[in-house]
Design a protein around this motif. Structure first.
Motif, PDB file in Angstrom:
ATOM      1  N   ILE A   1       0.863  -1.178   0.000  1.00 57.76           N
ATOM      2  CA  ILE A   1       0.000   0.000   0.000  1.00 57.76           C
ATOM      3  C   ILE A   1       0.901   1.230   0.000  1.00 57.76           C
ATOM      4  O   ILE A   1       1.739   1.386   0.888  1.00 57.76           O
ATOM      5  N   GLU A   2       0.724   2.065  -0.998  1.00 59.71           N
ATOM      6  CA  GLU A   2       1.451   3.336  -1.066  1.00 59.71           C
ATOM      7  C   GLU A   2       0.433   4.446  -0.877  1.00 59.71           C
ATOM      8  O   GLU A   2      -0.613   4.446  -1.520  1.00 59.71           O
ATOM      9  N   MET A   3       0.768   5.370   0.014  1.00 56.66           N
ATOM     10  CA  MET A   3      -0.165   6.461   0.266  1.00 56.66           C
ATOM     11  C   MET A   3       0.607   7.688   0.740  1.00 56.66           C
ATOM     12  O   MET A   3       1.754   7.592   1.174  1.00 56.66           O
TER      13      MET A   3
ATOM     14  N   ASP B   1      -1.115   6.398  13.390  1.00 58.15           N
ATOM     15  CA  ASP B   1      -0.837   4.972  13.573  1.00 58.15           C
ATOM     16  C   ASP B   1      -2.133   4.195  13.744  1.00 58.15           C
ATOM     17  O   ASP B   1      -2.253   3.065  13.255  1.00 58.15           O
ATOM     18  N   GLU B   2      -3.107   4.788  14.409  1.00 61.04           N
ATOM     19  CA  GLU B   2      -4.397   4.124  14.605  1.00 61.04           C
ATOM     20  C   GLU B   2      -5.104   3.890  13.273  1.00 61.04           C
ATOM     21  O   GLU B   2      -5.701   2.829  13.061  1.00 61.04           O
ATOM     22  N   MET B   3      -5.045   4.872  12.376  1.00 64.95           N
ATOM     23  CA  MET B   3      -5.666   4.717  11.059  1.00 64.95           C
ATOM     24  C   MET B   3      -4.966   3.628  10.259  1.00 64.95           C
ATOM     25  O   MET B   3      -5.626   2.809   9.601  1.00 64.95           O
TER      26      MET B   3
ATOM     27  N   LEU C   1      -6.500   0.066   8.872  1.00 61.52           N
ATOM     28  CA  LEU C   1      -6.348  -0.347   7.474  1.00 61.52           C
ATOM     29  C   LEU C   1      -5.732  -1.733   7.387  1.00 61.52           C
ATOM     30  O   LEU C   1      -6.214  -2.603   6.644  1.00 61.52           O
ATOM     31  N   ILE C   2      -4.667  -1.957   8.146  1.00 58.89           N
ATOM     32  CA  ILE C   2      -3.987  -3.252   8.142  1.00 58.89           C
ATOM     33  C   ILE C   2      -4.947  -4.369   8.554  1.00 58.89           C
ATOM     34  O   ILE C   2      -4.993  -5.430   7.917  1.00 58.89           O
TER      35      ILE C   2
ATOM     36  N   ILE D   1       3.370  -0.936   4.114  1.00 56.26           N
ATOM     37  CA  ILE D   1       2.875   0.417   3.871  1.00 56.26           C
ATOM     38  C   ILE D   1       4.065   1.321   3.583  1.00 56.26           C
ATOM     39  O   ILE D   1       5.010   1.379   4.366  1.00 56.26           O
ATOM     40  N   THR D   2       3.997   2.002   2.459  1.00 55.42           N
ATOM     41  CA  THR D   2       5.008   2.993   2.101  1.00 55.42           C
ATOM     42  C   THR D   2       4.333   4.351   2.099  1.00 55.42           C
ATOM     43  O   THR D   2       3.340   4.555   1.390  1.00 55.42           O
TER      44      THR D   2
END
Length: 61
Positions: free
Chosen positions: A6-8, A14-16, A20-21, A43-44
């Motif tokens: 996932i690139e964003m 961290d909670e968000m 997502l994870i 996550i990147t």
């Protein structure tokens, strides 16, 4: 073992990211009928100034 990348754009808490994870892991385990321990998620985060869309740097207009 599936790997989900996932690139964003940076800036989410961290909670968000943890939410997502968890949700992506649930979707993959359900779809592939595998255990959650088999799913890797990477996550990147990219700086806004390094993200472009349609030939335009962030923020898009």
């Amino acid at each position: 073992m599936p790997v989900v990348r996932i690139e964003m754009i940076e800036g989410r808490s961290d909670e968000m990211k943890l939410s997502l994870i968890r949700e992506v892991t649930d979707a993959v385990t359900h779809s592939l009928n595998i255990d959650k321990e088999e799913v890797d998620i990477l996550i990147t985060e990219v700086k806004k100034k390094e993200w472009a869309k349609g030939g335009v740097l962030w923020p898009w207009k």
